[in-house]
Design an enzyme around this catalytic site. Sequence first.
Site, mmCIF file in Angstrom:
data_model
loop_
_atom_site.group_PDB
_atom_site.id
_atom_site.type_symbol
_atom_site.label_atom_id
_atom_site.label_comp_id
_atom_site.label_asym_id
_atom_site.label_seq_id
_atom_site.Cartn_x
_atom_site.Cartn_y
_atom_site.Cartn_z
ATOM 1 N N SER A 64 0.799 -1.236 0.000
ATOM 2 C CA SER A 64 0.000 0.000 0.000
ATOM 3 C C SER A 64 0.832 1.287 0.000
ATOM 4 C CB SER A 64 -0.977 -0.001 1.181
ATOM 5 O OG SER A 64 -0.287 -0.038 2.397
ATOM 6 N N LYS B 169 -5.930 3.561 9.425
ATOM 7 C CA LYS B 169 -5.135 4.574 8.732
ATOM 8 C C LYS B 169 -5.742 5.963 8.892
ATOM 9 C CE LYS B 169 -3.054 1.365 5.449
ATOM 10 N NZ LYS B 169 -2.948 0.898 4.069
#
Length: 585
Positions: A491, A534
Amino acid sequence: KIKMEKIKADIGKKVEEKISADQRKYFLNEQLKSIKKELGLEKDDKSAMIEKFTKKFDLKRQFAPKEAVKVVDEEIQKLSGLEPSSSEFNVTRNYLEWLTSLPWGVVGEEKLDIAHAKDILDGDHYGLKDVKERILEFIAVGKLRGTTQGKIITLVGPPGVGKTSIGQSIAKALDRKFFRFSVGGMSDVAEIKGHRRTYVGAMPGKLVQCLKSTGVSNPVVLIDEIDKIGRGFSGDPSSALLELLDPEQNGTFLDHYLDVPVDLSKVLFLCTANILDTIPGPLLDRMEVVRLSGYIADEKKEIARKYLEKEAKNKTGIKDEQATVSDQALSTLIEEYCREAGVRNLQKHLEKIYRKVAYKIAVDDESTEKKEEKKSHEINEADLVEYVGQAPFQSERFYEHTPSGVVTGLAWTAMGGSTLYVECAKIESSPGKGNLKVTGSLGDVMRESSQIAFTFARTLLEKKEPENTFFADASVHLHVPHGGTPKDGPSAGCTMITAMLSLALEKPIKANLAMTGEVTLTGRVLPIGGVKEKTMAARRSGIKELVFPKGNQKDYEELADEIKEGLKVHFVESYEEIYDVAFKK
């Protein structure tokens, strides 16, 4: 010599008298037993035992399966023909003890009251909306059908978020009996399926033990640490769980010890796990997964005030008026000492604070007169160093304004999520010598991402600025700080590309921007995991603007409003859109 003979004769006489007395007592006892038996006043031990088993099973006979009825009758017949002194007698007696103790058809009463269940779940746990909704749906279905069937629900989340304790609350909300056992490190199939009766000390598996101890056929069973199940020379327990956790098969679960089918279809199974990766595919397929991600700071504060603080005071014997932790101190404790996803560490820190307060109160009580008014202790932010030491976490943000070549990324961690800087620097420049060097304890996947990022950044720069030959000529060093921490995952692709382009263009990116997303060689941005963690990490670091893949828009929209508050989010499908957000004013 005469003395010796006399002593021998005395000893012999005493022994003979004792033996005669014991024989006489035994003989009279046996006569008494025979007389009582003839008069019908008493039965022998074997007859009493057979009558006990028969009476015990007669209450459940009509609900028990035909196989169980047949086996019990045969075993009682067999027991009546065995001598109590034979080894087979004890084996048969133990077997009948288990068979007649099981709750054949005994269903415990349960409370299918949605309002009552909601009050209990909300009272015991703060947050955990998904789990509570799932349990309330289960109760609603049971209410409409008039009966509840078993279910297999797996709670997955980091340590300390309340997976095990919610199991007890669910049992309390349903008013069902509760049984918990852990399979962490279990490597023997017999723990689940039982031992064969031919072994010495054989006994049934955990589920049959559960039915016997709860006395009902519809308890709530919590199987803890299902992701840490072992595998040894005694077989594979995870394969044994396939039958247990399959709604189509567990109606006729066969335990090796009992050797008769047992109905587990009414049991509500709850499993807990930290990760799903280690659970075998066929087993995971049978489960309904409910994810529990970590708590945000506000939720932790509420949990600390409602539950943890009260519990810590009770454990240390401190009254409410004797000590308090200020709001500012609690916020600092959460942000700088207890940043992990769960609240177990926060609980330990609060207990540590109140233990030290208890010591101070005890010392004050000994040193001051009782007439004096006892002072109250208030723990402020400045006092935390004294009570719990220096903060292990400092701000994750070490760039107020990121320079060119540095970009803020977002990472998922076991602690719940963190910001991650990607730094790029030029080592040297020589025509046609462009290459990439990577450091920062990166795993294989992340190293591959850096190679893809270098190739794509070079292609994009040629398209945007054909005269710029930076990537063709420069040796670029890419580093991800905190080199002692291993990092892996795809990611960080878009973050790496942006850092390289920022260095090549000598242009810093937009302030307070962070990004995450896997990028392909053609520039497509693919979805990632850990959106909630996140987002929480970005809020904690004061980030105002985020870039997420378009495929994660539905995950972001499901988040609570307090997590999304004050954030501007761009959902992108291709890297070109990230370029526009990061570099264009």
